[in-house]
Write a protein that holds these residues in place. Structure first.
Motif, PDB file in Angstrom:
ATOM      1  N   GLU A   1       0.690  -1.330  -0.133  1.00  0.00           N
ATOM      2  CA  GLU A   1      -0.093   0.014   0.049  1.00  0.00           C
ATOM      3  C   GLU A   1       0.852   1.101  -0.033  1.00  0.00           C
ATOM      4  O   GLU A   1       2.167   1.342   0.497  1.00  0.00           O
ATOM      5  N   ILE A   2       0.528   2.440  -0.277  1.00  0.00           N
ATOM      6  CA  ILE A   2       1.184   3.467  -0.617  1.00  0.00           C
ATOM      7  C   ILE A   2       1.690   4.102   0.946  1.00  0.00           C
ATOM      8  O   ILE A   2       2.714   4.528   0.865  1.00  0.00           O
ATOM      9  N   ARG A   3       0.901   3.813   1.932  1.00  0.00           N
ATOM     10  CA  ARG A   3       1.421   4.090   3.043  1.00  0.00           C
ATOM     11  C   ARG A   3       2.535   3.498   3.654  1.00  0.00           C
ATOM     12  O   ARG A   3       3.414   3.887   4.058  1.00  0.00           O
ATOM     13  N   GLU A   4       2.568   2.311   3.315  1.00  0.00           N
ATOM     14  CA  GLU A   4       3.953   1.304   3.286  1.00  0.00           C
ATOM     15  C   GLU A   4       5.121   1.824   2.533  1.00  0.00           C
ATOM     16  O   GLU A   4       6.103   1.676   3.132  1.00  0.00           O
ATOM     17  N   VAL A   5       4.597   2.119   1.294  1.00  0.00           N
ATOM     18  CA  VAL A   5       5.772   2.864   0.295  1.00  0.00           C
ATOM     19  C   VAL A   5       6.487   3.888   1.084  1.00  0.00           C
ATOM     20  O   VAL A   5       7.560   3.883   1.114  1.00  0.00           O
ATOM     21  N   LEU A   6       5.597   4.993   1.502  1.00  0.00           N
ATOM     22  CA  LEU A   6       6.114   6.140   2.240  1.00  0.00           C
ATOM     23  C   LEU A   6       6.832   5.824   3.421  1.00  0.00           C
ATOM     24  O   LEU A   6       7.945   6.113   3.719  1.00  0.00           O
ATOM     25  N   ALA A   7       6.323   4.806   4.298  1.00  0.00           N
ATOM     26  CA  ALA A   7       7.066   4.433   5.170  1.00  0.00           C
ATOM     27  C   ALA A   7       8.486   3.877   5.090  1.00  0.00           C
ATOM     28  O   ALA A   7       9.462   4.333   5.721  1.00  0.00           O
ATOM     29  N   VAL A   8       8.738   2.889   4.089  1.00  0.00           N
ATOM     30  CA  VAL A   8       9.624   2.339   3.855  1.00  0.00           C
ATOM     31  C   VAL A   8      10.698   3.428   3.287  1.00  0.00           C
ATOM     32  O   VAL A   8      11.928   3.409   3.720  1.00  0.00           O
ATOM     33  N   ASN A   9      10.376   4.161   2.527  1.00  0.00           N
ATOM     34  CA  ASN A   9      11.243   5.223   1.689  1.00  0.00           C
ATOM     35  C   ASN A   9      11.691   6.351   2.669  1.00  0.00           C
ATOM     36  O   ASN A   9      12.687   6.668   2.647  1.00  0.00           O
ATOM     37  N   LEU A  10      10.609   6.745   3.542  1.00  0.00           N
ATOM     38  CA  LEU A  10      10.894   7.796   4.494  1.00  0.00           C
ATOM     39  C   LEU A  10      12.240   7.417   5.402  1.00  0.00           C
ATOM     40  O   LEU A  10      13.077   8.128   5.877  1.00  0.00           O
TER      41      LEU A  10
ATOM     42  N   LEU B   1       7.243   8.445  -2.652  1.00  0.00           N
ATOM     43  CA  LEU B   1       6.130   7.589  -2.950  1.00  0.00           C
ATOM     44  C   LEU B   1       6.379   6.472  -4.084  1.00  0.00           C
ATOM     45  O   LEU B   1       5.538   5.710  -4.497  1.00  0.00           O
ATOM     46  N   ARG B   2       7.815   6.641  -4.386  1.00  0.00           N
ATOM     47  CA  ARG B   2       8.000   5.705  -5.617  1.00  0.00           C
ATOM     48  C   ARG B   2       8.208   4.157  -4.902  1.00  0.00           C
ATOM     49  O   ARG B   2       8.974   3.833  -4.068  1.00  0.00           O
ATOM     50  N   ARG B   3       7.214   3.254  -5.509  1.00  0.00           N
ATOM     51  CA  ARG B   3       7.369   1.891  -5.227  1.00  0.00           C
ATOM     52  C   ARG B   3       8.667   1.126  -5.514  1.00  0.00           C
ATOM     53  O   ARG B   3       9.514   1.420  -6.580  1.00  0.00           O
ATOM     54  N   PRO B   4       9.304   0.464  -4.728  1.00  0.00           N
ATOM     55  CA  PRO B   4      10.727  -0.208  -5.014  1.00  0.00           C
ATOM     56  C   PRO B   4      10.429  -1.393  -6.063  1.00  0.00           C
ATOM     57  O   PRO B   4       9.387  -1.754  -6.168  1.00  0.00           O
ATOM     58  N   PRO B   5      11.494  -1.378  -6.701  1.00  0.00           N
ATOM     59  CA  PRO B   5      11.182  -2.485  -7.834  1.00  0.00           C
ATOM     60  C   PRO B   5      11.110  -3.708  -7.349  1.00  0.00           C
ATOM     61  O   PRO B   5      11.435  -4.225  -6.171  1.00  0.00           O
ATOM     62  N   PRO B   6      10.415  -4.627  -8.158  1.00  0.00           N
ATOM     63  CA  PRO B   6       9.948  -6.040  -7.736  1.00  0.00           C
ATOM     64  C   PRO B   6      11.275  -6.870  -7.628  1.00  0.00           C
ATOM     65  O   PRO B   6      12.220  -6.556  -8.308  1.00  0.00           O
ATOM     66  N   ALA B   7      11.033  -7.752  -6.664  1.00  0.00           N
ATOM     67  CA  ALA B   7      12.120  -8.702  -6.345  1.00  0.00           C
ATOM     68  C   ALA B   7      12.234  -9.734  -7.457  1.00  0.00           C
ATOM     69  O   ALA B   7      11.245  -9.730  -8.298  1.00  0.00           O
ATOM     70  N   GLY B   8      13.403 -10.338  -7.602  1.00  0.00           N
ATOM     71  CA  GLY B   8      13.698 -11.112  -9.009  1.00  0.00           C
ATOM     72  C   GLY B   8      12.583 -12.153  -8.787  1.00  0.00           C
ATOM     73  O   GLY B   8      12.305 -12.575  -7.866  1.00  0.00           O
ATOM     74  N   ASP B   9      12.368 -12.542 -10.081  1.00  0.00           N
ATOM     75  CA  ASP B   9      11.375 -13.566 -10.164  1.00  0.00           C
ATOM     76  C   ASP B   9      11.828 -15.016  -9.887  1.00  0.00           C
ATOM     77  O   ASP B   9      12.778 -15.314 -10.685  1.00  0.00           O
ATOM     78  N   LYS B  10      11.388 -15.804  -8.982  1.00  0.00           N
ATOM     79  CA  LYS B  10      11.918 -17.004  -8.619  1.00  0.00           C
ATOM     80  C   LYS B  10      11.956 -18.127  -9.844  1.00  0.00           C
ATOM     81  O   LYS B  10      12.664 -18.784  -9.906  1.00  0.00           O
ATOM     82  N   LYS B  11      10.801 -17.766 -10.643  1.00  0.00           N
ATOM     83  CA  LYS B  11      10.343 -19.035 -11.290  1.00  0.00           C
ATOM     84  C   LYS B  11      11.560 -18.967 -12.686  1.00  0.00           C
ATOM     85  O   LYS B  11      11.999 -20.000 -13.050  1.00  0.00           O
ATOM     86  N   ARG B  12      12.111 -18.037 -12.836  1.00  0.00           N
ATOM     87  CA  ARG B  12      13.221 -17.593 -13.915  1.00  0.00           C
ATOM     88  C   ARG B  12      14.039 -18.506 -13.287  1.00  0.00           C
ATOM     89  O   ARG B  12      15.000 -19.250 -14.179  1.00  0.00           O
ATOM     90  N   GLY B  13      14.764 -18.205 -12.297  1.00  0.00           N
ATOM     91  CA  GLY B  13      15.733 -18.961 -11.733  1.00  0.00           C
ATOM     92  C   GLY B  13      15.688 -20.374 -11.667  1.00  0.00           C
ATOM     93  O   GLY B  13      16.687 -21.166 -11.899  1.00  0.00           O
ATOM     94  N   ARG B  14      14.641 -20.921 -11.536  1.00  0.00           N
ATOM     95  CA  ARG B  14      14.594 -22.353 -11.364  1.00  0.00           C
ATOM     96  C   ARG B  14      14.410 -22.747 -12.585  1.00  0.00           C
ATOM     97  O   ARG B  14      14.855 -24.121 -13.046  1.00  0.00           O
ATOM     98  N   SER B  15      13.881 -22.108 -13.690  1.00  0.00           N
ATOM     99  CA  SER B  15      13.962 -23.010 -15.061  1.00  0.00           C
ATOM    100  C   SER B  15      15.233 -22.717 -15.775  1.00  0.00           C
ATOM    101  O   SER B  15      15.403 -23.687 -16.569  1.00  0.00           O
ATOM    102  N   GLN B  16      16.010 -22.190 -15.132  1.00  0.00           N
ATOM    103  CA  GLN B  16      17.376 -22.013 -15.610  1.00  0.00           C
ATOM    104  C   GLN B  16      18.293 -23.063 -15.159  1.00  0.00           C
ATOM    105  O   GLN B  16      19.222 -23.583 -15.860  1.00  0.00           O
TER     106      GLN B  16
END
Length: 84
Positions: free
Chosen positions: A2-11, A66-81
């Motif tokens: 949620e946007i409140r959490e985004v602000l909290a983390v960034n702040l 208010l900028r959301r952090p980039p999503p964590a790496g996709d785990k499925k990609r690592g497994r398929s490799q």
């Protein structure tokens, strides 16, 4: 997230990176320290003017708070490799 959490983390991250206590940030932004604490715990939603004051003190754009952090790496990609 949620946007409140985004602000909290960034702040919190930006405040700590600047080496500021909640009290010092509050003083510089002319905001009560307990309000800073509540923002960092996602208790309150901040108005746009408060976000702007905090950003100015932290030396960033308001949008950065208010900028959301980039999503964590996709785990499925690592497994398929792995060939499993």
């Amino acid at each position: 997230m949620e946007i409140r959490e985004v602000l909290a983390v960034n702040l919190r991250k930006l405040r700590q990176a600047k080496g500021l206590s909640q009290e010092e940030l509050a003083h510089r932004a002319e905001i009560d320290r307990t309000y800073i604490s509540a923002l960092e715990r996602s208790v309150y939603a901040a108005g746009i003017e408060v976000v702007d004051r905090l950003a100015r003190v932290l030396g960033v754009e308001a949008a950065d708070l208010l900028r959301r952090p980039p999503p964590a790496g996709d785990k499925k990609r690592g497994r398929s490799q792995s060939g499993a």
